[in-house]
Scaffold this active site. Structure first.
Site, PDB file in Angstrom:
ATOM      1  N   ASP A   5      36.221  -9.052  -1.689  1.00 34.04           N
ATOM      2  CA  ASP A   5      36.556 -10.008  -2.752  1.00 34.04           C
ATOM      3  C   ASP A   5      35.322 -10.856  -3.040  1.00 34.04           C
ATOM      4  O   ASP A   5      34.314 -10.775  -2.328  1.00 34.04           O
ATOM      5  CB  ASP A   5      37.760 -10.890  -2.370  1.00 34.04           C
TER       6      ASP A   5
ATOM      7  N   LYS B   1      40.744  -6.972  -8.232  1.00 37.49           N
ATOM      8  CA  LYS B   1      42.088  -6.448  -8.469  1.00 37.49           C
ATOM      9  C   LYS B   1      42.450  -6.748  -9.921  1.00 37.49           C
ATOM     10  O   LYS B   1      42.386  -7.896 -10.337  1.00 37.49           O
ATOM     11  CB  LYS B   1      43.043  -7.188  -7.530  1.00 37.49           C
TER      12      LYS B   1
ATOM     13  N   HIS C 151      35.042 -17.191   8.706  1.00 33.82           N
ATOM     14  CA  HIS C 151      35.667 -16.801   7.436  1.00 33.82           C
ATOM     15  C   HIS C 151      35.046 -17.565   6.270  1.00 33.82           C
ATOM     16  O   HIS C 151      34.688 -16.976   5.253  1.00 33.82           O
ATOM     17  CB  HIS C 151      37.173 -17.042   7.531  1.00 33.82           C
TER      18      HIS C 151
ATOM     19  N   ASP D  33      33.560  -6.859   5.456  1.00 34.12           N
ATOM     20  CA  ASP D  33      34.457  -8.017   5.505  1.00 34.12           C
ATOM     21  C   ASP D  33      34.135  -8.835   6.757  1.00 34.12           C
ATOM     22  O   ASP D  33      33.470  -8.336   7.671  1.00 34.12           O
ATOM     23  CB  ASP D  33      35.915  -7.533   5.553  1.00 34.12           C
TER      24      ASP D  33
ATOM     25  N   ARG E 181      45.475  -6.434 -12.718  1.00 32.58           N
ATOM     26  CA  ARG E 181      46.889  -6.094 -12.900  1.00 32.58           C
ATOM     27  C   ARG E 181      47.045  -5.350 -14.225  1.00 32.58           C
ATOM     28  O   ARG E 181      46.696  -5.859 -15.290  1.00 32.58           O
ATOM     29  CB  ARG E 181      47.736  -7.381 -12.856  1.00 32.58           C
TER      30      ARG E 181
HETATM   31  C1  R5P Z   1      40.859 -12.441   4.317  1.00 31.88           C
HETATM   32  O1  R5P Z   1      40.617 -13.381   3.596  1.00 31.88           O
HETATM   33  C2  R5P Z   1      39.908 -11.907   5.329  1.00 31.88           C
HETATM   34  O2  R5P Z   1      38.586 -12.050   4.913  1.00 31.88           O
HETATM   35  C3  R5P Z   1      40.195 -10.440   5.618  1.00 31.88           C
HETATM   36  O3  R5P Z   1      40.001  -9.694   4.435  1.00 31.88           O
HETATM   37  C4  R5P Z   1      41.616 -10.232   6.074  1.00 31.88           C
HETATM   38  O4  R5P Z   1      42.042 -11.299   6.855  1.00 31.88           O
HETATM   39  C5  R5P Z   1      41.748  -8.968   6.876  1.00 31.88           C
HETATM   40  O5  R5P Z   1      43.050  -8.892   7.377  1.00 31.88           O
HETATM   41  P1  R5P Z   1      43.821  -7.540   7.417  1.00 31.88           P
HETATM   42  O6  R5P Z   1      42.957  -6.565   8.175  1.00 31.88           O
HETATM   43  O7  R5P Z   1      45.091  -7.851   8.158  1.00 31.88           O
HETATM   44  O8  R5P Z   1      44.081  -7.087   6.025  1.00 31.88           O
END
Ligand code: R5P
Length: 289
Positions: free
Chosen positions: A161, A184, A124, A210, A186
């Site tokens: 992100d 994102k 991560h 991701d 708001r």
């Molecule tokens: C978050 O910081 C991770 O990089 C993933 O974006 C996240 O954990 C994915 O989790 P989920 O599939 O439950 O949204």
């Protein structure tokens, strides 16, 4: 001589890594007692290095990894290396609130105490490797994912992100295509809009990349928004495919045209292998002896 020890969570991947390294594969004896306790034994004598391959999710696989590292030593290995394709708890890599456990560090230290080096894939955050207390290396399966993006004719890679931009940028560089991250904004107390920071996705063939897909919530929201903004094709891609409960249906319902993961965890979307990353990490660690 190096042997690759296949943990039950990562059997196929261990075989692929052994093939790449031209190393012998050892399948330990592993069983669970009626009360749920795990038992492992590595019967063949190991003379050189043991590379133990085992992802640590769910928790039972973490316990098995720890036992395998100890068993490898007991089987005679001079050097014991842990290859942890998916390292669970990596997201709790700091104390977000007082009183919380620093889970990633607790687990990493426990693993580090049982071995001489660790390789993991697309953690991560990269700071994870500092937690093990022994030489540790993170490698990436992004080159393999990027080749799959090429097959899918992807022309835009998006990070979900800003923090995920390093991996997305690496994929975009391999493809020679544009890259951006989602942001994102708001609009009011009840309204938020998620869109690419500076690119227009209309008509684009997009891959959102991701580190992991767990419940699919993050990815589903992003897919839905990109489709609403006119993206022509959206692939949901990650290194670690947990796909907890109905995650895959969520992604499909959101409009995913393709779902793509690696084999750091067995999953139905594991279309590319992380074996080259493990082999590369192993070679690096052997070079640090
Ligand atoms: C978050 O910081 C991770 O990089 C993933 O974006 C996240 O954990 C994915 O989790 P989920 O599939 O439950 O949204």
């Amino acid at each position: 001589m190096t042997v690759v020890v296949a943990g039950t969570a990562s059997k196929d991947l261990a075989q692929k890594a052994a093939d790449l390294l031209k190393a012998k594969l050892v399948e330990p004896e592993a069983k669970t007692f009626p009360d749920g306790e795990r038992y492992v034994r590595i019967a063949p004598k190991i003379e050189g290095t043991a590379l133990v391959v085992q992802s640590t999710w769910p928790d039972a696989n973490l316990v098995e990894l720890m036992f395998l590292l100890d068993a490898a030593r007991s089987a005679g290995a001079k050097r014991v290396l842990a290859a942890v394709p998916y390292f669970a708890y990596a997201r709790q890599d700091r104390r977000f609130q007082d009183g919380e456990a620093l889970s990633a560090k607790v687990i990493a230290q426990a693993i580090g105490r049982l071995c001489d080096g660790v390789v993991t894939v697309d953690p991560h955050k990269e700071l994870l490797v500092d937690f093990f207390g022994v030489p540790a290396r993170h490698e990436s399966a992004v080159p393999q994912l990027a080749e799959e993006f090429r097959r899918l004719d992807v022309d835009t890679v998006l990070a979900p992100d800003k923090g995920a931009m390093v991996r997305a940028t690496k994929a975009a560089e391999i493809l020679g295509c544009q890259v951006d991250h989602l942001e994102k904004t708001r609009l009011s107390s009840t309204e938020v809009v998620i869109k690419a920071k500076s690119l227009d996705v209309r008509g684009q063939r997009v891959a959102i990349l991701d580190d992991m897909i767990s419940t699919g919530g993050t990815m589903a929201t992003a897919i839905r928004e990109l489709k609403r903004q006119g993206a022509g094709f959206v692939a949901a891609a990650c290194t670690h495919g947990l796909f907890v409960s109905d995650a895959a249906s969520k992604l499909k319902a959101a409009g995913a045209d393709e779902i793509l993961a690696t084999d750091t965890l067995p999953n139905p979307f594991a279309k590319v292998t992380a074996a080259p990353a493990l082999a590369q990490g192993y070679k690096f660690l052997e070079g640090t002896k």
